[in-house]
Design an enzyme around this catalytic site. Structure first.
Site, PDB file in Angstrom:
ATOM      1  N   GLY A 193       3.537  16.902  57.147  1.00  0.00           N
ATOM      2  CA  GLY A 193       2.399  16.852  56.559  1.00  0.00           C
ATOM      3  C   GLY A 193       1.464  18.064  56.621  1.00  0.00           C
ATOM      4  N   SER A 194       1.202  18.927  55.596  1.00  0.00           N
ATOM      5  CA  SER A 194       0.524  19.846  55.737  1.00  0.00           C
ATOM      6  C   SER A 194       0.224  20.461  54.206  1.00  0.00           C
ATOM      7  CB  SER A 194       1.375  21.194  56.510  1.00  0.00           C
ATOM      8  OG  SER A 194       2.748  21.004  55.806  1.00  0.00           O
ATOM      9  N   ARG A 195      -0.246  21.794  54.157  1.00  0.00           N
ATOM     10  CA  ARG A 195      -0.890  22.464  52.993  1.00  0.00           C
ATOM     11  C   ARG A 195      -0.499  23.732  52.872  1.00  0.00           C
ATOM     12  NH1 ARG A 195      -6.659  21.055  51.134  1.00  0.00           N
ATOM     13  NH2 ARG A 195      -7.636  22.953  49.814  1.00  0.00           N
ATOM     14  N   MET A 245       1.408  18.728  51.141  1.00  0.00           N
ATOM     15  CA  MET A 245       2.371  18.110  51.467  1.00  0.00           C
ATOM     16  C   MET A 245       2.306  16.934  52.265  1.00  0.00           C
ATOM     17  SD  MET A 245       4.518  21.579  52.320  1.00  0.00           S
ATOM     18  CE  MET A 245       3.125  22.403  53.040  1.00  0.00           C
TER      19      MET A 245
END
EC number: 4.1.1.65
Length: 214
Positions: A181-183, A93
């Site tokens: 912002g990430s995963r 993301m």
């Protein structure tokens, strides 16, 4: 099913309020010429925390995407949270994606585990094992194990998870949020069929990541 959450995520309300107050104060003192960057910042913060309702596919063996973003991994890997070899599908993301997480399947939560860690770029592979993360292990009614892992990124420094072991989850149910912002990694039983490919843009709940073997 109605989506029981506001279209602007509650997690963002304090940030939106702060950005709005700053923009208003600077506008009042210096006019739009000085304030426009702060109005632009307010627009960015509002869009970051949007949390729209999404259609949920009805296929009983479908594994739904837990987050908006882009596919960065489709591979066989070790699932360290369920101690097995698994099909791993990873969603990255960026700051412009919706950042709420939603359950990929119907089931009961067997385990929730939090791990402190680094804050590497979430798009790279080693973020899966080295970054701060939170794993939710789900058992379906048919006995399949599905693991969804929230992973912090370079900018994201706060993982929020709202579920506990023993609680039920419904497909598409909102269970967490990661800021900026990430995963999310999803581990599935071997034999599951991936329905996405690397680089593909995906959407929480409405995109089918894979189909479980029946």
């Amino acid at each position: 099913m109605n989506y029981p959450h506001p279209i602007i995520a509650r997690e963002g309300w304090p940030f939106i309020a702060i950005a709005a107050v700053i923009a208003l104060l600077i506008h009042a003192v210096g006019g739009f010429g000085f304030a426009w960057p702060f109005w632009l910042l307010l627009v960015f913060v509002v869009q970051f925390f949007r949390d729209p309702q999404r259609p949920i596919p009805a296929q009983p063996n479908a594994v739904l995407c837990p987050a908006d973003g882009r596919i960065v991994a489709v591979e066989t890997a070790q699932d360290p949270y369920a101690n097995r070899e698994a099909l791993k599908i990873s969603v990255f993301m960026n700051v412009f994606n919706v950042h709420s997480q939603r359950s990929p399947v119907d089931g009961a939560i067997s385990k929730v585990e939090y791990f402190p860690g680094a804050f590497l770029n979430a798009a790279i592979d080693k973020a899966s094992t080295e970054n701060e993360r939170n794993a939710v292990v789900i058992q379906t009614a048919s006995g399949k194990t599905v693991t969804a892992v929230q992973i912090a990124g370079l900018v994201a420094r706060r993982i929020l998870c709202y579920v506990r072991a023993g609680e039920p989850l419904s497909r598409g149910q909102r269970y967490g949020f990661i800021r900026f912002g990430s995963r999310v990694d999803v581990y599935l039983p071997l034999g599951s069929r991936a329905k996405v490919s690397i680089g593909e843009k995906v959407y929480a709940s409405s995109t089918i990541l894979a189909e479980l073997e029946q």
